[in-house]
Scaffold this motif. Structure first.
Motif, PDB file in Angstrom:
ATOM      1  N   GLU A   1       7.000 -50.913  39.526  1.00 38.43           N
ATOM      2  CA  GLU A   1       8.324 -51.528  39.454  1.00 38.43           C
ATOM      3  C   GLU A   1       8.495 -52.290  38.144  1.00 38.43           C
ATOM      4  OE1 GLU A   1      11.232 -50.532  41.455  1.00 38.43           O
ATOM      5  OE2 GLU A   1       9.434 -50.510  42.707  1.00 38.43           O
ATOM      6  N   GLN A   2       7.426 -52.984  37.736  1.00 37.13           N
ATOM      7  CA  GLN A   2       7.466 -53.716  36.472  1.00 37.13           C
ATOM      8  C   GLN A   2       7.616 -52.760  35.301  1.00 37.13           C
ATOM      9  OE1 GLN A   2       3.864 -55.972  37.087  1.00 37.13           O
ATOM     10  NE2 GLN A   2       4.978 -57.896  36.902  1.00 37.13           N
ATOM     11  N   ALA A   3       6.898 -51.640  35.374  1.00 40.04           N
ATOM     12  CA  ALA A   3       6.989 -50.648  34.313  1.00 40.04           C
ATOM     13  C   ALA A   3       8.405 -50.093  34.211  1.00 40.04           C
ATOM     14  CB  ALA A   3       5.999 -49.522  34.573  1.00 40.04           C
ATOM     15  N   ARG A   4       9.012 -49.823  35.369  1.00 45.30           N
ATOM     16  CA  ARG A   4      10.373 -49.284  35.384  1.00 45.30           C
ATOM     17  C   ARG A   4      11.355 -50.295  34.813  1.00 45.30           C
ATOM     18  NH1 ARG A   4       9.012 -47.585  40.732  1.00 45.30           N
ATOM     19  NH2 ARG A   4       8.393 -45.413  40.713  1.00 45.30           N
ATOM     20  N   TYR A   5      11.166 -51.553  35.198  1.00 43.02           N
ATOM     21  CA  TYR A   5      12.063 -52.598  34.706  1.00 43.02           C
ATOM     22  C   TYR A   5      11.972 -52.705  33.193  1.00 43.02           C
ATOM     23  CZ  TYR A   5      14.431 -57.046  34.260  1.00 43.02           C
ATOM     24  OH  TYR A   5      15.318 -58.009  33.894  1.00 43.02           O
ATOM     25  N   SER A   6      10.745 -52.691  32.718  1.00 43.65           N
ATOM     26  CA  SER A   6      10.498 -52.811  31.288  1.00 43.65           C
ATOM     27  C   SER A   6      11.089 -51.622  30.527  1.00 43.65           C
ATOM     28  CB  SER A   6       8.987 -52.911  31.101  1.00 43.65           C
ATOM     29  OG  SER A   6       8.665 -52.972  29.797  1.00 43.65           O
ATOM     30  N   ARG A   7      10.883 -50.431  31.053  1.00 42.01           N
ATOM     31  CA  ARG A   7      11.393 -49.238  30.393  1.00 42.01           C
ATOM     32  C   ARG A   7      12.921 -49.219  30.404  1.00 42.01           C
ATOM     33  NH1 ARG A   7      10.228 -42.854  31.228  1.00 42.01           N
ATOM     34  NH2 ARG A   7      11.876 -42.280  29.807  1.00 42.01           N
ATOM     35  N   ASN A   8      13.477 -49.632  31.524  1.00 39.94           N
ATOM     36  CA  ASN A   8      14.934 -49.681  31.633  1.00 39.94           C
ATOM     37  C   ASN A   8      15.518 -50.628  30.586  1.00 39.94           C
ATOM     38  OD1 ASN A   8      17.421 -49.027  33.186  1.00 39.94           O
ATOM     39  ND2 ASN A   8      17.409 -51.228  33.520  1.00 39.94           N
ATOM     40  N   ALA A   9      14.831 -51.757  30.372  1.00 38.89           N
ATOM     41  CA  ALA A   9      15.296 -52.708  29.365  1.00 38.89           C
ATOM     42  C   ALA A   9      15.221 -52.104  27.969  1.00 38.89           C
ATOM     43  CB  ALA A   9      14.467 -53.983  29.442  1.00 38.89           C
ATOM     44  N   MET A  10      14.186 -51.310  27.718  1.00 41.01           N
ATOM     45  CA  MET A  10      14.072 -50.661  26.414  1.00 41.01           C
ATOM     46  C   MET A  10      15.165 -49.616  26.241  1.00 41.01           C
ATOM     47  SD  MET A  10      12.063 -52.187  24.670  1.00 41.01           S
ATOM     48  CE  MET A  10      12.311 -51.192  23.227  1.00 41.01           C
ATOM     49  N   ASP A  11      15.455 -48.878  27.297  1.00 41.32           N
ATOM     50  CA  ASP A  11      16.526 -47.881  27.239  1.00 41.32           C
ATOM     51  C   ASP A  11      17.872 -48.552  26.967  1.00 41.32           C
ATOM     52  OD1 ASP A  11      14.733 -45.893  27.658  1.00 41.32           O
ATOM     53  OD2 ASP A  11      15.136 -45.658  29.792  1.00 41.32           O
TER      54      ASP A  11
ATOM     55  N   ARG B   1      22.578 -49.128  32.729  1.00 42.23           N
ATOM     56  CA  ARG B   1      21.295 -49.830  32.553  1.00 42.23           C
ATOM     57  C   ARG B   1      21.327 -51.233  33.147  1.00 42.23           C
ATOM     58  NH1 ARG B   1      17.739 -46.069  32.246  1.00 42.23           N
ATOM     59  NH2 ARG B   1      18.390 -44.459  30.819  1.00 42.23           N
ATOM     60  N   VAL B   2      22.461 -51.900  33.000  1.00 40.89           N
ATOM     61  CA  VAL B   2      22.570 -53.256  33.561  1.00 40.89           C
ATOM     62  C   VAL B   2      22.522 -53.191  35.089  1.00 40.89           C
ATOM     63  CG1 VAL B   2      24.018 -55.291  33.785  1.00 40.89           C
ATOM     64  CG2 VAL B   2      23.824 -54.169  31.591  1.00 40.89           C
ATOM     65  N   GLU B   3      23.277 -52.221  35.653  1.00 40.04           N
ATOM     66  CA  GLU B   3      23.289 -52.079  37.117  1.00 40.04           C
ATOM     67  C   GLU B   3      21.882 -51.756  37.631  1.00 40.04           C
ATOM     68  OE1 GLU B   3      25.743 -52.578  39.493  1.00 40.04           O
ATOM     69  OE2 GLU B   3      26.642 -53.552  37.771  1.00 40.04           O
ATOM     70  N   ARG B   4      21.183 -50.892  36.889  1.00 33.78           N
ATOM     71  CA  ARG B   4      19.844 -50.516  37.338  1.00 33.78           C
ATOM     72  C   ARG B   4      18.897 -51.698  37.232  1.00 33.78           C
ATOM     73  NH1 ARG B   4      15.276 -46.705  35.109  1.00 33.78           N
ATOM     74  NH2 ARG B   4      14.180 -46.398  37.060  1.00 33.78           N
ATOM     75  N   SER B   5      19.051 -52.496  36.186  1.00 36.03           N
ATOM     76  CA  SER B   5      18.122 -53.611  36.074  1.00 36.03           C
ATOM     77  C   SER B   5      18.384 -54.658  37.150  1.00 36.03           C
ATOM     78  CB  SER B   5      18.122 -54.185  34.653  1.00 36.03           C
ATOM     79  OG  SER B   5      19.050 -55.168  34.494  1.00 36.03           O
ATOM     80  N   LYS B   6      19.630 -54.713  37.617  1.00 33.58           N
ATOM     81  CA  LYS B   6      19.931 -55.588  38.758  1.00 33.58           C
ATOM     82  C   LYS B   6      19.164 -55.117  40.005  1.00 33.58           C
ATOM     83  CE  LYS B   6      23.947 -55.484  41.065  1.00 33.58           C
ATOM     84  NZ  LYS B   6      25.431 -55.473  41.110  1.00 33.58           N
ATOM     85  N   MET B   7      19.195 -53.811  40.190  1.00 33.35           N
ATOM     86  CA  MET B   7      18.514 -53.242  41.359  1.00 33.35           C
ATOM     87  C   MET B   7      17.001 -53.456  41.275  1.00 33.35           C
ATOM     88  SD  MET B   7      20.173 -50.449  43.387  1.00 33.35           S
ATOM     89  CE  MET B   7      21.106 -51.900  43.751  1.00 33.35           C
ATOM     90  N   LEU B   8      16.441 -53.241  40.085  1.00 31.67           N
ATOM     91  CA  LEU B   8      14.992 -53.397  39.923  1.00 31.67           C
ATOM     92  C   LEU B   8      14.588 -54.859  40.023  1.00 31.67           C
ATOM     93  CD1 LEU B   8      14.330 -50.839  37.031  1.00 31.67           C
ATOM     94  CD2 LEU B   8      13.975 -50.521  39.467  1.00 31.67           C
TER      95      LEU B   8
END
Lengths: 139, 116
Positions: free
Chosen positions: B84-94, B19-26
């Motif tokens: 992209e914002q939605a994905r970032y937000s969802r990733n943070a919730m995950d 999740r951290v790696e993905r949020s870096k990418m997003l």
């Protein structure tokens, strides 16, 4: 885990948008400036964004940072106004004004500040994620 | 009886890392939302999970894939800000979810140790 790079990326984004806001401010300030000759007239400044990938450890993916690679002058035609009585008027009576488009600049300003806010949100969220991690097992 | 900490915590530390790696990418996608020619990237959770389930372990070598945009833009930038914002937000919730699971695991271990 590399929270550090998220801060770097959001910081780079904020920096780029700040530069953009700076150019907007100087464009708007010089919007109505008349020049003695067309060569010396103020031309709108536009930042050029580009992506940079930082070198990382083996097997690690680099985040996409953003930077302002150049600031170029807009090549829109100058605003030539017919004002024969103006001290800067040429032989035909035209005065060269800057080529700043105020409406464009206002729109750019909105976009830049929104984009800045997006990066701030990214940073805030990353911070709360990291805080949660630091408090792991404390309750 | 020895407690294997890795086994006790399950898959959650690995998902947290993902999740951290993905949020870096997003975050990179969001920062480059207005860079001409930038191609949005993302990490796929499924491939990471398949890797772990196949017993290959978690080697942290994530593969980034380029996003296929729903609409193309004039400057060849493939970031779609809202999505992209939605994905970032969802990733943070995950991430938060994995963190909560991890917290529960730890408090479970804690009460087992303390015995009350």
């Amino acid at each position: 885990m590399s929270f550090g790079e998220i801060y770097d990326i959001a910081g780079a984004g904020m920096h780029a948008q700040t530069i953009r806001l700076n150019t907007v401010a100087s464009n708007l300030a010089n919007a109505g400036a008349a020049a003695e000759t067309p060569e010396t007239a103020f031309r709108a400044l536009k930042p050029v964004f580009s992506t940079i990938y930082k070198q990382t450890q083996e097997g690690q993916l680099s985040g996409a940072h953003v930077e302002v690679s150049a600031i170029v002058e807009a090549d829109a035609p100058l605003d030539m106004r017919y004002e024969p009585n103006h001290p800067y008027a040429d032989e035909q009576g035209y005065v060269a004004y800057s080529n700043v488009n105020t409406i464009d600049e206002m729109a750019d300003m909105m976009a830049a500040s929104r984009s800045f806010e997006t990066n701030v949100e990214v940073m805030n969220r990353a911070r709360s994620m990291q805080q949660g991690l630091l408090q792991l097992g404390s309750n | 009886m020895a407690i294997n900490l890795d086994a006790a915590l399950g898959i959650h530390p690995q998902t947290l890392d993902f999740r951290v790696e993905r949020s870096k990418m997003l975050a990179g996608n969001l920062a480059n939302a207005e860079t001409p020619g930038y191609k949005a990237r993302d990490l796929d959770f499924k491939t990471v999970m398949t890797q772990i389930n196949a017993g290959m372990g978690h080697d942290r070598s994530y593969q980034a894939a380029y996003r296929v945009p729903y609409q193309t833009s004039g400057d060849q930038n493939t970031v779609e800000l809202g999505k992209e914002q939605a994905r970032y937000s969802r990733n943070a919730m995950d991430y938060q979810t994995s963190l909560t699971f991890l917290n529960m695991k730890i408090s479970g271990l804690k009460s087992a140790i303390e015995g009350q």
